[in-house]
Design a protein around this motif. Structure first.
Motif, PDB file in Angstrom:
ATOM      1  N   UNK A  15      70.077  16.487  60.251  1.00  0.00           N
ATOM      2  CA  UNK A  15      69.480  17.795  60.519  1.00  0.00           C
ATOM      3  C   UNK A  15      68.096  17.588  61.139  1.00  0.00           C
ATOM      4  N   UNK A  16      67.647  18.538  61.933  1.00  0.00           N
ATOM      5  CA  UNK A  16      66.341  18.383  62.573  1.00  0.00           C
ATOM      6  C   UNK A  16      65.188  18.589  61.591  1.00  0.00           C
ATOM      7  N   UNK A  17      64.107  17.902  61.871  1.00  0.00           N
ATOM      8  CA  UNK A  17      62.850  18.161  61.167  1.00  0.00           C
ATOM      9  C   UNK A  17      62.122  19.263  61.919  1.00  0.00           C
ATOM     10  N   UNK A  18      61.217  19.923  61.241  1.00  0.00           N
ATOM     11  CA  UNK A  18      60.463  21.006  61.883  1.00  0.00           C
ATOM     12  C   UNK A  18      59.652  20.510  63.080  1.00  0.00           C
ATOM     13  N   UNK A  19      59.316  19.233  63.094  1.00  0.00           N
ATOM     14  CA  UNK A  19      58.488  18.700  64.178  1.00  0.00           C
ATOM     15  C   UNK A  19      59.292  17.960  65.247  1.00  0.00           C
ATOM     16  N   UNK A  20      60.631  18.046  65.196  1.00  0.00           N
ATOM     17  CA  UNK A  20      61.451  17.416  66.237  1.00  0.00           C
ATOM     18  C   UNK A  20      61.221  18.134  67.561  1.00  0.00           C
ATOM     19  N   UNK A  21      60.626  17.449  68.487  1.00  0.00           N
ATOM     20  CA  UNK A  21      60.263  18.048  69.765  1.00  0.00           C
ATOM     21  C   UNK A  21      61.482  18.432  70.604  1.00  0.00           C
ATOM     22  N   UNK A  22      62.555  17.689  70.454  1.00  0.00           N
ATOM     23  CA  UNK A  22      63.738  17.911  71.285  1.00  0.00           C
ATOM     24  C   UNK A  22      64.709  18.942  70.721  1.00  0.00           C
ATOM     25  N   UNK A  50      65.557  22.915  69.323  1.00  0.00           N
ATOM     26  CA  UNK A  50      65.103  24.293  69.555  1.00  0.00           C
ATOM     27  C   UNK A  50      64.638  24.934  68.249  1.00  0.00           C
ATOM     28  N   UNK A  51      63.871  25.993  68.406  1.00  0.00           N
ATOM     29  CA  UNK A  51      63.436  26.781  67.241  1.00  0.00           C
ATOM     30  C   UNK A  51      64.660  27.257  66.472  1.00  0.00           C
ATOM     31  N   UNK A  52      65.628  27.739  67.210  1.00  0.00           N
ATOM     32  CA  UNK A  52      66.831  28.297  66.587  1.00  0.00           C
ATOM     33  C   UNK A  52      67.524  27.264  65.709  1.00  0.00           C
ATOM     34  N   UNK A  53      67.725  26.066  66.237  1.00  0.00           N
ATOM     35  CA  UNK A  53      68.413  25.018  65.484  1.00  0.00           C
ATOM     36  C   UNK A  53      67.618  24.610  64.247  1.00  0.00           C
ATOM     37  N   UNK A  54      66.319  24.492  64.400  1.00  0.00           N
ATOM     38  CA  UNK A  54      65.470  24.105  63.263  1.00  0.00           C
ATOM     39  C   UNK A  54      65.487  25.173  62.178  1.00  0.00           C
ATOM     40  N   UNK A  55      65.396  26.431  62.570  1.00  0.00           N
ATOM     41  CA  UNK A  55      65.382  27.507  61.578  1.00  0.00           C
ATOM     42  C   UNK A  55      66.746  27.687  60.907  1.00  0.00           C
ATOM     43  N   UNK A  56      67.813  27.494  61.651  1.00  0.00           N
ATOM     44  CA  UNK A  56      69.150  27.560  61.041  1.00  0.00           C
ATOM     45  C   UNK A  56      69.316  26.429  60.031  1.00  0.00           C
ATOM     46  N   UNK A  57      68.896  25.237  60.397  1.00  0.00           N
ATOM     47  CA  UNK A  57      69.003  24.091  59.486  1.00  0.00           C
ATOM     48  C   UNK A  57      68.187  24.325  58.215  1.00  0.00           C
ATOM     49  N   UNK A  58      66.975  24.846  58.364  1.00  0.00           N
ATOM     50  CA  UNK A  58      66.122  25.095  57.201  1.00  0.00           C
ATOM     51  C   UNK A  58      66.716  26.169  56.291  1.00  0.00           C
ATOM     52  N   UNK A  59      67.264  27.205  56.888  1.00  0.00           N
ATOM     53  CA  UNK A  59      67.889  28.280  56.111  1.00  0.00           C
ATOM     54  C   UNK A  59      69.105  27.764  55.354  1.00  0.00           C
ATOM     55  N   UNK A  60      69.940  27.021  56.038  1.00  0.00           N
ATOM     56  CA  UNK A  60      71.133  26.463  55.415  1.00  0.00           C
ATOM     57  C   UNK A  60      70.778  25.484  54.296  1.00  0.00           C
ATOM     58  N   UNK A  61      69.790  24.652  54.548  1.00  0.00           N
ATOM     59  CA  UNK A  61      69.369  23.688  53.530  1.00  0.00           C
ATOM     60  C   UNK A  61      68.841  24.408  52.289  1.00  0.00           C
TER      61      UNK A  61
END
Length: 88
Positions: free
Chosen positions: A40-47, A49-60
């Motif tokens: 899963x992406x970290x919040x600071x993964x530059x590559x 998207x906002x959408x992917x990071x926020x979905x991952x955080x919500x799911x986690x």
């Protein structure tokens, strides 16, 4: 403080730690199944998207909350069965 509450505290802490590990494993499996990368992406993964990071955080967060609630409730039910009282 009731004796059952005092007795439950260390058990609850151990179950909480185990739950954290189980939730992490469950989240990784869910993340893989929805078709994303291995990790899963970290919040600071530059590559990513906002959408992917926020979905991952919500799911986690949802997976961790679900596992925590299930373990807490199961532990309380077990204490009630063993002692006859509900831990506070």
């Amino acid at each position: 403080m009731k004796a059952s509450t005092v007795a439950y505290k260390p058990v609850g802490m151990a179950l909480g730690a185990l739950g954290g590990v189980l939730a992490g494993v469950a989240f990784k499996q869910v993340w893989k199944r929805i078709g994303h990368d291995e990790d899963a992406p970290n919040a600071t993964d530059e590559d990513r998207s906002w959408r992917e990071i926020l979905i991952a955080a919500t799911l986690q967060g949802a997976v961790f909350a679900l596992v925590k609630a299930a373990i807490d409730r199961g532990g309380a039910v077990a204490v009630r069965r063993l002692t006859g009282t509900w831990p506070d």
